[in-house]
Design a protein around this motif. Structure first.
Motif, short mmCIF file in Angstrom:
data_model
loop_
_atom_site.label_atom_id
_atom_site.label_comp_id
_atom_site.label_asym_id
_atom_site.label_seq_id
_atom_site.Cartn_x
_atom_site.Cartn_y
_atom_site.Cartn_z
N ARG A 128 -18.67 6.32 -1.64
CA ARG A 128 -17.48 5.58 -2.03
C ARG A 128 -16.25 6.40 -1.69
O ARG A 128 -16.22 7.61 -1.92
N THR A 155 -17.07 1.19 -0.01
CA THR A 155 -18.38 1.84 0.06
C THR A 155 -18.95 1.66 1.47
O THR A 155 -19.04 0.53 1.96
N THR A 198 -12.26 1.13 -4.71
CA THR A 198 -12.88 1.93 -3.66
C THR A 198 -13.44 1.05 -2.55
O THR A 198 -13.53 -0.17 -2.69
#
Length: 268
Positions: A151, A131, A129
């Protein structure tokens, strides 16, 4: 966490799938503790024990022990009906880190926002991911749903695809196998072949495009911020709405976007 607790953790446990290969009990315990703390700090808290366990990919018994230690130390606190939220020491740590952020980051993002009039995001890459860590709202009479700490997937976002474009092919294939490329809108790229073709285009033009692939009516361009070793540490995006800004207009911001990512590189 005490030495006795660390010793109880098996060195090669693979809770959550794909997290094996650790070589020491101490390292394993530390990694689990950090994942639990990260799960507690995720948006939407305070979180139930079962939710923290699932998000951290740590066995429930271990999660409970780690949380008890974090509560005792003040990094986590129990709220409501056995829910866990951010404690005062973690908030203090966050303030210290935020206060130490180079002033140039805010200046660079602010200049990009003023040059384009659009919403600007800065995100860091971690695992599967990105963020969001900074957001500068645009001048339009609307606000996007994104927020600091959120995220987002790599394959659906402009920043995420710019990160993928700078990763080795083997790492990209591993990420695709791990995530499965879930669909978020009718425009999401959901096959490895389509994603690879897109990443080739990203490398060619120098920026990535999210054309309603993550959220309906939202269009973004993004570029990676590279570390000294050439690996992406994160990226910057310019976010617009499709009914106010055309794709051609958005892509015209690419030179300013790339200049911002180059200026940010030594600060991240």
């Amino acid at each position: 966490m005490s030495t006795e607790e660390a010793a109880e953790e098996p060195a090669e446990e693979t809770a959550g799938g794909g997290r094996g290969g650790r070589t020491s009990a101490a390292g394993s315990a530390l990694e689990k503790s950090l994942r639990v703390l990260e799960a507690v700090a995720a948006p939407g808290g305070p979180h139930r024990l079962t939710d923290v366990t699932a998000a951290a990919a740590v066995p429930k018994s271990s999660t409970f022990r780690i949380l008890a230690s974090l509560v005792e130390q003040g990094f986590v606190r129990v709220e409501g009906e056995s829910r866990y939220g951010v404690g005062p020491r973690l908030r203090e740590l966050s303030a210290l880190v935020g206060g130490g952020e180079p002033a140039g980051i805010g200046r660079i993002l602010g200049e990009l926002q003023r040059a384009t009039g659009q919403t600007v995001h800065l995100a860091l890459h971690s695992g599967e991911t990105i963020t969001y860590i900074r957001k500068v709202e645009g001048d339009q009479p609307f606000h996007t749903a994104s927020r600091i700490g959120m995220r987002m997937p790599l394959h659906t976002t402009a920043i995420g695809k710019s990160v993928l474009a700078h990763l080795p092919a083997g790492e990209v294939r591993a990420l695709v196998r791990a995530t499965g490329l879930p669909r978020r809108t009718p425009h999401t790229l959901t096959t490895a072949q389509a994603l690879q073709a897109e990443l080739t285009a990203v490398r060619s033009r120098g920026f990535a495009l999210d054309d309603e692939e993550n959220e309906p009516s939202i269009r973004c361009i993004g570029a990676a911020v590279l570390g000294p070793d050439g690996r992406p540490v994160g990226g910057v995006s310019i976010t617009t709405v499709t009914f106010l800004v055309s794709r051609t207009e958005l892509e015209a911001y690419a030179p300013a976007l790339r200049a911002a990512t180059e200026a940010l590189a030594p600060l991240l």
